[in-house]
Scaffold this motif. Structure first.
Motif, PDB file in Angstrom:
ATOM      1  N   ASP A  36     -70.865 -42.888 -14.248  1.00 18.80           N
ATOM      2  CA  ASP A  36     -71.743 -42.076 -13.659  1.00 18.80           C
ATOM      3  C   ASP A  36     -71.229 -41.798 -12.219  1.00 18.80           C
ATOM      4  N   ALA A  37     -70.834 -40.498 -12.043  1.00 21.36           N
ATOM      5  CA  ALA A  37     -70.138 -39.984 -10.950  1.00 21.36           C
ATOM      6  C   ALA A  37     -70.504 -38.433 -10.821  1.00 21.36           C
ATOM      7  N   PRO A  38     -70.467 -37.864  -9.489  1.00 22.87           N
ATOM      8  CA  PRO A  38     -70.741 -36.700  -9.203  1.00 22.87           C
ATOM      9  C   PRO A  38     -69.676 -35.588 -10.060  1.00 22.87           C
ATOM     10  N   ASP A  39     -70.241 -34.263 -10.191  1.00 22.05           N
ATOM     11  CA  ASP A  39     -69.696 -33.356 -11.215  1.00 22.05           C
ATOM     12  C   ASP A  39     -68.479 -33.002 -10.332  1.00 22.05           C
ATOM     13  N   ALA A  40     -68.369 -33.118  -8.942  1.00 23.40           N
ATOM     14  CA  ALA A  40     -67.250 -32.679  -8.370  1.00 23.40           C
ATOM     15  C   ALA A  40     -66.086 -33.573  -8.482  1.00 23.40           C
ATOM     16  N   LEU A  41     -66.314 -34.742  -8.873  1.00 26.53           N
ATOM     17  CA  LEU A  41     -65.139 -35.853  -8.809  1.00 26.53           C
ATOM     18  C   LEU A  41     -64.566 -36.084 -10.322  1.00 26.53           C
ATOM     19  N   THR A  42     -63.215 -35.639 -10.454  1.00 29.20           N
ATOM     20  CA  THR A  42     -62.417 -36.034 -11.674  1.00 29.20           C
ATOM     21  C   THR A  42     -62.494 -37.374 -11.930  1.00 29.20           C
ATOM     22  N   VAL A  43     -62.735 -37.672 -13.412  1.00 33.86           N
ATOM     23  CA  VAL A  43     -62.808 -39.141 -13.623  1.00 33.86           C
ATOM     24  C   VAL A  43     -61.743 -39.052 -14.844  1.00 33.86           C
ATOM     25  N   LEU A  44     -60.493 -39.653 -14.767  1.00 32.74           N
ATOM     26  CA  LEU A  44     -59.292 -39.758 -15.719  1.00 32.74           C
ATOM     27  C   LEU A  44     -59.146 -41.146 -16.349  1.00 32.74           C
ATOM     28  N   ARG A  45     -58.863 -41.158 -17.600  1.00 32.81           N
ATOM     29  CA  ARG A  45     -58.593 -42.645 -18.048  1.00 32.81           C
ATOM     30  C   ARG A  45     -57.018 -42.896 -17.496  1.00 32.81           C
ATOM     31  N   GLY A  46     -56.744 -44.284 -17.349  1.00 35.20           N
ATOM     32  CA  GLY A  46     -55.521 -44.401 -16.788  1.00 35.20           C
ATOM     33  C   GLY A  46     -54.064 -44.177 -17.557  1.00 35.20           C
ATOM     34  N   GLU A  47     -54.621 -44.345 -18.896  1.00 38.77           N
ATOM     35  CA  GLU A  47     -53.282 -43.974 -19.812  1.00 38.77           C
ATOM     36  C   GLU A  47     -52.740 -42.458 -19.898  1.00 38.77           C
ATOM     37  N   LEU A  48     -53.853 -41.573 -19.244  1.00 35.30           N
ATOM     38  CA  LEU A  48     -53.281 -40.222 -19.355  1.00 35.30           C
ATOM     39  C   LEU A  48     -52.328 -39.916 -18.178  1.00 35.30           C
ATOM     40  N   PRO A  49     -51.273 -39.189 -18.569  1.00 35.33           N
ATOM     41  CA  PRO A  49     -50.301 -38.713 -17.520  1.00 35.33           C
ATOM     42  C   PRO A  49     -50.974 -37.964 -16.520  1.00 35.33           C
ATOM     43  N   ASP A  50     -50.288 -37.954 -15.388  1.00 32.91           N
ATOM     44  CA  ASP A  50     -50.796 -37.099 -14.233  1.00 32.91           C
ATOM     45  C   ASP A  50     -50.934 -35.555 -14.702  1.00 32.91           C
ATOM     46  N   PRO A  56     -57.947 -33.353 -24.243  1.00 28.82           N
ATOM     47  CA  PRO A  56     -59.146 -33.923 -25.126  1.00 28.82           C
ATOM     48  C   PRO A  56     -58.869 -35.322 -25.056  1.00 28.82           C
ATOM     49  N   ALA A  57     -60.005 -36.125 -24.722  1.00 34.31           N
ATOM     50  CA  ALA A  57     -60.186 -37.420 -24.712  1.00 34.31           C
ATOM     51  C   ALA A  57     -60.659 -38.085 -26.220  1.00 34.31           C
ATOM     52  N   GLY A  58     -60.504 -37.300 -27.341  1.00 34.31           N
ATOM     53  CA  GLY A  58     -60.882 -37.679 -28.516  1.00 34.31           C
ATOM     54  C   GLY A  58     -62.424 -37.334 -28.855  1.00 34.31           C
ATOM     55  N   PRO A  59     -62.957 -37.846 -29.983  1.00 37.87           N
ATOM     56  CA  PRO A  59     -64.279 -37.296 -30.340  1.00 37.87           C
ATOM     57  C   PRO A  59     -65.362 -37.650 -29.320  1.00 37.87           C
ATOM     58  N   ALA A  60     -66.131 -36.644 -29.091  1.00 40.46           N
ATOM     59  CA  ALA A  60     -67.180 -36.966 -28.220  1.00 40.46           C
ATOM     60  C   ALA A  60     -68.376 -37.798 -29.045  1.00 40.46           C
ATOM     61  N   ARG A  61     -68.680 -38.906 -28.051  1.00 43.85           N
ATOM     62  CA  ARG A  61     -69.648 -39.703 -28.490  1.00 43.85           C
ATOM     63  C   ARG A  61     -71.033 -39.671 -27.722  1.00 43.85           C
ATOM     64  N   PRO A  62     -72.106 -39.960 -28.121  1.00 43.66           N
ATOM     65  CA  PRO A  62     -73.408 -40.085 -27.511  1.00 43.66           C
ATOM     66  C   PRO A  62     -73.455 -40.967 -26.344  1.00 43.66           C
ATOM     67  N   SER A  63     -74.039 -40.747 -25.205  1.00 43.20           N
ATOM     68  CA  SER A  63     -74.086 -41.635 -24.094  1.00 43.20           C
ATOM     69  C   SER A  63     -75.015 -42.925 -24.643  1.00 43.20           C
ATOM     70  N   VAL A  64     -74.807 -44.286 -24.419  1.00 44.41           N
ATOM     71  CA  VAL A  64     -75.525 -45.133 -25.001  1.00 44.41           C
ATOM     72  C   VAL A  64     -76.119 -46.109 -23.689  1.00 44.41           C
TER      73      VAL A  64
END
Length: 66
Positions: A36-50, A56-64
C-alpha cells in the motif's frame, strides 16, 4: 539489509514514505505481499530491469485481505 519474520496479516510500515507491506499468504515456498503506497510513488518488482516500469506484471489478480 533488515530481515524480519512476519505472519499472515502482519505488516511492515515505512511511515516517512507512507508505505505498508502486508503478508497476505504463505504457501509452500511462496509469499504473497501486498504493498500500500501513495499513487505518486512507483513500486517495481526487483527482477524488472530499470526503465521497465510500464512492463506488464502478468495477469491482474484481485486484492486479498489477510
Amino acid at each position: 539489509m533488515l530481515v524480519l519474520t512476519r505472519r499472515v496479516g502482519e505488516e511492515v510500515v515505512l511511515p516517512e514514505v507512507r508505505v505498508t507491506f502486508t503478508v497476505l499468504s504463505v504457501s509452500g515456498g511462496r509469499v504473497r505481499v501486498g504493498v500500500d503506497a501513495p499513487d505518486a510513488l512507483t513500486v517495481l518488482r526487483g527482477e524488472l530491469p530499470d526503465g521497465e516500469a510500464g512492463a506488464p506484471a502478468g495477469p491482474a489478480r484481485p486484492s486479498v485481505s489477510g
